[in-house]
Design a protein around this motif. Structure first.
Motif, PDB file in Angstrom:
ATOM      1  N   ALA A  15       0.869  -1.180   0.000  1.00 39.58           N
ATOM      2  CA  ALA A  15       0.000   0.000   0.000  1.00 39.58           C
ATOM      3  C   ALA A  15       0.905   1.229   0.000  1.00 39.58           C
ATOM      4  N   ASN A  16       1.443   1.558  -1.187  1.00 38.03           N
ATOM      5  CA  ASN A  16       2.482   2.586  -1.294  1.00 38.03           C
ATOM      6  C   ASN A  16       2.062   3.936  -0.728  1.00 38.03           C
ATOM      7  N   ARG A  17       0.774   4.278  -0.805  1.00 42.65           N
ATOM      8  CA  ARG A  17       0.313   5.592  -0.383  1.00 42.65           C
ATOM      9  C   ARG A  17       0.389   5.797   1.132  1.00 42.65           C
ATOM     10  N   LEU A  18       0.671   4.766   1.890  1.00 43.83           N
ATOM     11  CA  LEU A  18       0.883   4.954   3.332  1.00 43.83           C
ATOM     12  C   LEU A  18       2.013   5.951   3.604  1.00 43.83           C
ATOM     13  N   VAL A  19       3.012   6.018   2.704  1.00 41.08           N
ATOM     14  CA  VAL A  19       4.132   6.934   2.948  1.00 41.08           C
ATOM     15  C   VAL A  19       3.728   8.397   2.797  1.00 41.08           C
ATOM     16  N   LEU A  20       2.520   8.665   2.285  1.00 43.53           N
ATOM     17  CA  LEU A  20       2.044  10.040   2.152  1.00 43.53           C
ATOM     18  C   LEU A  20       1.292  10.516   3.390  1.00 43.53           C
ATOM     19  N   ILE A  21       1.051   9.619   4.339  1.00 44.36           N
ATOM     20  CA  ILE A  21       0.306   9.954   5.549  1.00 44.36           C
ATOM     21  C   ILE A  21       1.268  10.436   6.624  1.00 44.36           C
ATOM     22  N   THR A  22       0.938  11.582   7.228  1.00 38.68           N
ATOM     23  CA  THR A  22       1.769  12.166   8.277  1.00 38.68           C
ATOM     24  C   THR A  22       1.048  12.047   9.617  1.00 38.68           C
ATOM     25  N   PRO A  23       1.515  11.143  10.497  1.00 37.43           N
ATOM     26  CA  PRO A  23       0.945  11.063  11.837  1.00 37.43           C
ATOM     27  C   PRO A  23       1.784  11.890  12.816  1.00 37.43           C
ATOM     28  N   SER A  24       1.118  12.621  13.695  1.00 33.99           N
ATOM     29  CA  SER A  24       1.806  13.388  14.733  1.00 33.99           C
ATOM     30  C   SER A  24       1.260  12.955  16.086  1.00 33.99           C
ATOM     31  N   ILE A  25       2.146  12.680  17.019  1.00 37.74           N
ATOM     32  CA  ILE A  25       1.725  12.256  18.351  1.00 37.74           C
ATOM     33  C   ILE A  25       1.193  13.455  19.125  1.00 37.74           C
ATOM     34  N   THR A  26       0.029  13.284  19.733  1.00 35.30           N
ATOM     35  CA  THR A  26      -0.593  14.309  20.562  1.00 35.30           C
ATOM     36  C   THR A  26      -0.730  13.776  21.988  1.00 35.30           C
ATOM     37  N   ASP A  27      -1.183  14.626  22.902  1.00 32.74           N
ATOM     38  CA  ASP A  27      -1.370  14.194  24.282  1.00 32.74           C
ATOM     39  C   ASP A  27      -2.389  13.073  24.389  1.00 32.74           C
ATOM     40  N   SER A  28      -3.377  13.079  23.498  1.00 33.15           N
ATOM     41  CA  SER A  28      -4.454  12.093  23.590  1.00 33.15           C
ATOM     42  C   SER A  28      -4.309  10.934  22.614  1.00 33.15           C
ATOM     43  N   GLY A  29      -3.409  11.057  21.633  1.00 33.19           N
ATOM     44  CA  GLY A  29      -3.249   9.988  20.657  1.00 33.19           C
ATOM     45  C   GLY A  29      -2.497  10.436  19.437  1.00 33.19           C
ATOM     46  N   LEU A  30      -3.213  10.576  18.307  1.00 33.48           N
ATOM     47  CA  LEU A  30      -2.585  10.916  17.033  1.00 33.48           C
ATOM     48  C   LEU A  30      -3.383  11.986  16.304  1.00 33.48           C
ATOM     49  N   LEU A  31      -2.673  12.786  15.529  1.00 35.16           N
ATOM     50  CA  LEU A  31      -3.284  13.623  14.506  1.00 35.16           C
ATOM     51  C   LEU A  31      -2.812  13.079  13.161  1.00 35.16           C
ATOM     52  N   LEU A  32      -3.752  12.712  12.295  1.00 40.31           N
ATOM     53  CA  LEU A  32      -3.439  12.133  10.997  1.00 40.31           C
ATOM     54  C   LEU A  32      -3.699  13.155   9.893  1.00 40.31           C
ATOM     55  N   SER A  33      -2.728  13.282   8.975  1.00 39.11           N
ATOM     56  CA  SER A  33      -2.863  14.185   7.839  1.00 39.11           C
ATOM     57  C   SER A  33      -2.453  13.454   6.576  1.00 39.11           C
ATOM     58  N   ALA A  34      -3.117  13.786   5.466  1.00 40.12           N
ATOM     59  CA  ALA A  34      -2.780  13.217   4.162  1.00 40.12           C
ATOM     60  C   ALA A  34      -3.339  14.129   3.088  1.00 40.12           C
ATOM     61  N   PRO A  35      -2.803  14.045   1.861  1.00 38.53           N
ATOM     62  CA  PRO A  35      -3.312  14.889   0.774  1.00 38.53           C
ATOM     63  C   PRO A  35      -4.787  14.597   0.463  1.00 38.53           C
ATOM     64  N   ASP A  36      -5.539  15.657   0.198  1.00 43.63           N
ATOM     65  CA  ASP A  36      -6.906  15.549  -0.334  1.00 43.63           C
ATOM     66  C   ASP A  36      -7.889  14.885   0.620  1.00 43.63           C
ATOM     67  N   ILE A  37      -7.621  14.983   1.923  1.00 47.84           N
ATOM     68  CA  ILE A  37      -8.569  14.450   2.909  1.00 47.84           C
ATOM     69  C   ILE A  37      -8.421  15.266   4.178  1.00 47.84           C
ATOM     70  N   GLU A  38      -9.502  15.434   4.913  1.00 44.45           N
ATOM     71  CA  GLU A  38      -9.494  16.233   6.130  1.00 44.45           C
ATOM     72  C   GLU A  38      -8.691  15.529   7.220  1.00 44.45           C
ATOM     73  N   ASP A  39      -7.954  16.312   8.021  1.00 45.79           N
ATOM     74  CA  ASP A  39      -7.193  15.758   9.135  1.00 45.79           C
ATOM     75  C   ASP A  39      -8.126  15.048  10.117  1.00 45.79           C
ATOM     76  N   LEU A  40      -7.544  14.093  10.851  1.00 50.61           N
ATOM     77  CA  LEU A  40      -8.330  13.333  11.822  1.00 50.61           C
ATOM     78  C   LEU A  40      -7.564  13.196  13.125  1.00 50.61           C
ATOM     79  N   ASP A  41      -8.236  13.510  14.240  1.00 47.44           N
ATOM     80  CA  ASP A  41      -7.703  13.233  15.571  1.00 47.44           C
ATOM     81  C   ASP A  41      -8.166  11.855  16.000  1.00 47.44           C
ATOM     82  N   VAL A  42      -7.222  11.055  16.512  1.00 47.65           N
ATOM     83  CA  VAL A  42      -7.530   9.698  16.961  1.00 47.65           C
ATOM     84  C   VAL A  42      -7.109   9.575  18.419  1.00 47.65           C
TER      85      VAL A  42
END
Length: 298
Positions: A58-85
């Motif tokens: 799944a080559n497009r996984l390398v385009l996803i930027t996860p950032s560690i937050t106090d509660s979990g993760l913030l996920l970012s990727a092209p052409d889709i809204e960010d998501l807090d997990v």
């Protein structure tokens, strides 16, 4: 952080990868735990059966930027809204499979799986390894109590700038010169070191980085993941073509070395609370600019 060349071996780069196969984070300082850097590869994408899904397929996984937050993760990727997990502190434990290892991990909110499915284009789930003590390293190379998070095989990976320079020279001289030069991010190391001859790390057995001692348990055999451009997710032939010409033995190609941390300076290991209540053994910290000392060679 820019490291001034003051002679000797130095740590010039420090990276962690919150979600396996996704983009990494550059750090100035990181705490070392028995199973890797704090926050490194504690999350993983799996298919409906629980098997690990990586950027190899799944080559497009390398385009996803996860950032560690106090509660979990913030996920970012092209052409889709960010998501807090949120980090799942309770809830169902599910069986997951990573290579030959089967273990239990916490299922994240299904919304996170839907988000990854939208980016990758197939049904996926996100899981969190709440207790890394569940996964031992390969006993052929590690000690009985060595553990690892969701990294491929061992807690940390170390690469040297000089070895990458030599590899890029081979690429420039070879039939796939247009593929180079390659950045260090192709190889996804945690620790980047400068100040030795190319591939000197092949001979290291124990090293100290700052206040932490590591065992060098084996060289790292490389796969097609290194051929995926981490910026565009496109595939190239390098570095495997040049590694096959210059660094192939035992039927594999080799670049960088795998590490297992030891307690700092041979002292006792303190414990502190972590995440969802898992006792955490803290082995000390490493910082960009730290001196690196080779304690033993093979």
């Amino acid at each position: 952080m820019t490291v001034t060349d003051t002679g000797g071996l130095r740590l010039t780069g420090l990276r962690r990868y919150p979600v396996k196969s996704c983009r990494g984070e550059d750090l100035d300082v990181a705490t070392v735990e028995p199973w890797g850097l704090t926050g490194d590869r504690r999350w993983m994408v799996v298919d409906p059966s629980g098997e690990a899904v990586t950027a190899r397929e799944a080559n497009r996984l390398v385009l996803i930027t996860p950032s560690i937050t106090d509660s979990g993760l913030l996920l970012s990727a092209p052409d889709i809204e960010d998501l807090d997990v949120d980090r799942p502190a309770s809830g169902p434990l599910v069986e997951v499979k990573i290579w030959d290892d089967r273990l239990l991990a916490r299922a994240a909110d299904p919304v996170a799986g839907d988000w990854f499915s939208g980016v990758i284009g197939r049904s996926l789930r996100l899981v969190y390894l709440d207790d890394p003590r569940r996964r031992p390293v390969n006993p052929a190379y590690g000690a009985a109590d060595d553990t690892v998070s969701l990294a491929d095989a061992y807690p940390l990976l170390l690469a040297t700038e000089e070895s990458l320079t030599q590899l890029n020279t081979w690429i420039a001289e070879g039939p796939r010169s247009a593929d180079g030069p390659l950045p260090m991010t192709r190889f996804r190391p945690n620790l980047i070191v400068r100040g030795e001859d190319a591939f000197a790390e092949d001979t290291w057995r124990r090293v100290r980085v700052g206040e932490v001692v590591f065992r060098v348990v084996k060289l790292c055999d490389r796969c097609v993941l290194t051929t995926i451009d981490p910026v565009t997710a496109t595939r190239t032939k390098e570095p495997l073509v040049s590694l096959a010409r210059h660094r192939r033995w035992d039927g594999k190609t080799w670049f960088a070395v795998n590490l297992v941390p030891e307690a700092p300076y041979g002292s006792g290991v303190p414990e502190a609370p972590y995440g969802a209540g898992v006792p955490e053994a803290l082995y000390g910290s490493v910082r960009v600019g730290d001196q690196v000392e080779v304690l033993e060679t093979r």
